[in-house]
Design a protein around this motif. Structure first.
Motif, PDB file in Angstrom:
ATOM      1  N   SER A   1       5.534  10.198  -4.631  1.00  0.00           N
ATOM      2  CA  SER A   1       6.213  11.502  -3.439  1.00  0.00           C
ATOM      3  C   SER A   1       8.001  11.028  -3.870  1.00  0.00           C
ATOM      4  CB  SER A   1       6.086  10.996  -2.361  1.00  0.00           C
ATOM      5  OG  SER A   1       6.203   9.656  -2.374  1.00  0.00           O
TER       6      SER A   1
ATOM      7  N   GLU B   1      11.642   4.001  -0.393  1.00  0.00           N
ATOM      8  CA  GLU B   1      11.134   3.237  -2.186  1.00  0.00           C
ATOM      9  C   GLU B   1      11.972   1.702  -2.512  1.00  0.00           C
ATOM     10  OE1 GLU B   1      10.613   2.778  -7.225  1.00  0.00           O
ATOM     11  OE2 GLU B   1      10.953   5.209  -6.454  1.00  0.00           O
TER      12      GLU B   1
ATOM     13  N   GLU C   1       1.167  -1.283   0.171  1.00  0.00           N
ATOM     14  CA  GLU C   1      -0.271  -0.476  -0.183  1.00  0.00           C
ATOM     15  C   GLU C   1       1.074   1.195  -0.596  1.00  0.00           C
ATOM     16  OE1 GLU C   1      -2.965   2.261   2.175  1.00  0.00           O
ATOM     17  OE2 GLU C   1      -3.262  -0.146   3.148  1.00  0.00           O
ATOM     18  N   ASN C   2       1.927   1.262   0.798  1.00  0.00           N
ATOM     19  CA  ASN C   2       2.736   2.845   0.948  1.00  0.00           C
ATOM     20  C   ASN C   2       3.372   2.700  -0.724  1.00  0.00           C
ATOM     21  OD1 ASN C   2       1.875   2.776   3.048  1.00  0.00           O
ATOM     22  ND2 ASN C   2       3.452   1.549   4.638  1.00  0.00           N
TER      23      ASN C   2
ATOM     24  N   ASP D   1       3.435   3.170  -3.852  1.00  0.00           N
ATOM     25  CA  ASP D   1       2.589   2.870  -5.199  1.00  0.00           C
ATOM     26  C   ASP D   1       2.894   4.752  -4.291  1.00  0.00           C
ATOM     27  OD1 ASP D   1       2.147   1.215  -6.551  1.00  0.00           O
ATOM     28  OD2 ASP D   1       0.200   1.294  -6.113  1.00  0.00           O
ATOM     29  N   LYS D   2       2.570   5.001  -2.814  1.00  0.00           N
ATOM     30  CA  LYS D   2       2.714   6.321  -2.449  1.00  0.00           C
ATOM     31  C   LYS D   2       3.787   7.251  -2.065  1.00  0.00           C
ATOM     32  CE  LYS D   2      -1.182   6.063   0.969  1.00  0.00           C
ATOM     33  NZ  LYS D   2      -1.286   5.348   2.232  1.00  0.00           N
TER      34      LYS D   2
END
Length: 414
Positions: free
Chosen positions: A386, A392, A378-379, A381-382
């Motif tokens: 950003s 990442e 879930e994290n 893609d964010k």
């Protein structure tokens, strides 16, 4: 490429310094770092065009924040020694910089040292006699798992030092990219050494420490306390071991043996080990005869291992790019057998009990991470949106490890 173009200690400005003035305990790695630092501030250096294009922003773990260090808890990256570079600079490099007129302590500082160390980790090559060097042009090539089509060779030259040649290892279509190779490395190793990961990497793996196995066995088996000292004394397991499970999710032989050693019933155990449990005898799995360790091969101090608490921070540390100063912790017990000893083969193992142990082991390992697989996905893609690049990359490593664990968990549950 002619040898004079290679950036190394012997043809850099630091070669002006007499060996007698160099610190006695300084490593070749540090000397290369000092050489590059000196050339960076030399406006007339031969390597100015090369040095000017080297990046300032790097993903090396030496640039990670405290939050990044917390992210890698439980993963293969948790073993990185984040403080060793600073200690090395302050203890060895800085004293030399202060006494050498070629350097300016206000310019050649830890910030530059950290950048150059990271550049060496990401871009250097191994020259003849295992010398680490920088190769302008050659390090322009990208590397991508499964796409390697060229290699660097050092060819002997009668009139001079070996000459560097880049050769194709397969036919390359016109207009296609040329890829170097760093070897068959997992994403964790690629990030640790070179500051990147591959989106698809069949070499991904997950590392399970002996501590995790021992704690699982302590809670879930009857014979852990009695059998652990014997297995340690015989050198069949080591408190600093770690076990690697690849993307195929196969249980490695050493981990398979340890699981069976802890879950086997009394009769199966005694069919392999001496019934008296003296700790210095082991049956040959082929002929049933006993191996016996000499007095020199026995361990006199198990260091209280039957009460294992937390050794997870130690497992698997082995040659962190020549930086940690820790080389070959595996095999610390120092046992050497006169024969090549294979792991004993357990015959009558309850596979239901075996799979249950593996399940508990995986869950124990998963609980050591700070985030779940679902949270990481879930994290991700964010983080990409950003442009939080280091976050990442770390998250991709975490996902690769947890996907292997999840796949293995699903397998043993069937």
């Amino acid at each position: 490429m002619h040898p004079e173009v290679i950036l190394r200690r012997c043809n850099s400005s630091i070669s002006q310094v007499s060996d007698a003035l160099l610190p006695k305990d300084i490593a070749e790695w540090d000397l290369l770092c000092l050489s590059i630092m000196l050339e960076i501030t030399n406006p007339d250096t031969l390597w100015r065009p090369y040095l000017d294009v080297l990046p300032y922003e790097l993903n090396s773990y030496l640039f990670w924040s405290e939050d990044h260090k917390k992210m890698v808890a439980g993963s293969s990256l948790q073993h990185l020694d984040f403080d060793q570079a600073k200690k090395n600079f302050e203890d060895t490099v800085l004293p030399f910089i202060k006494q050498c007129d070629l350097f300016d302590v206000n310019v050649h500082d830890f910030s530059m040292f950290r950048r150059v160390i990271s550049l060496i980790m990401a871009y250097s090559f191994t020259y003849v006699n295992d010398e680490t060097v920088m190769l302008p042009f050659a390090d322009m090539l990208n590397a991508k798992t499964g796409y390697n089509n060229a290699r660097v060779y050092f060819e002997e030259n009668e009139s001079s030092s070996p000459i560097l040649t880049m050769k194709a290892t397969k036919d390359i279509l016109k207009g296609s990219e040329i890829f170097n190779t760093y070897g068959d490395l997992s994403n964790a190793d690629l990030l640790r050494k070179y500051g990147y990961v591959d989106n698809i990497n069949p070499n991904n793996c997950v590392e399970i420490s002996f501590d995790t196995v021992a704690n699982t066995a302590k809670v879930n088996t009857m014979y852990f306390e009695a059998r652990l000292p014997i297995l340690l004394e015989l050198g069949l397991i080591d408190q600093y071991d770690s076990f690697i499970i690849g993307s195929d999710t196969n249980i490695p032989e050493d981990l398979d043996f340890i699981i069976k050693a802890f879950i086997s019933d009394k009769e199966e155990w005694e069919s392999i080990f001496d019934g008296e449990q003296s700790g210095n005898e082991l049956r040959d799995p082929e002929d049933g005869n006993m191996y016996e360790l000499s007095e020199d091969e026995e361990i006199s101090d198990i260091d209280g291992m039957s009460g294992i608490s937390d050794i997870d921070g130690m497992s698997g540390i082995s040659d962190i790019d020549g930086m940690s100063g820790i080389s070959d912790i595996d095999g610390m017990s120092g046992i050497e057998f006169d024969i090549e000893l294979e792991y004993p083969k357990f015959g009558n193992i309850d596979m239901g009990k075996y799979n249950n142990f593996v399940e508990k082991l995986i869950l124990n390992k998963i609980n050591r991470y700070n985030t779940s697989l679902e949270q990481d996905k879930e994290n991700l893609d964010k983080l990409i949106v950003s442009n939080r690049r280091i976050d990442e990359l770390i998250t991709k490593v975490l996902i690769s490890e947890k996907e292997i664990l999840q796949q293995l968990l699903e397998t043993v549950k069937k």
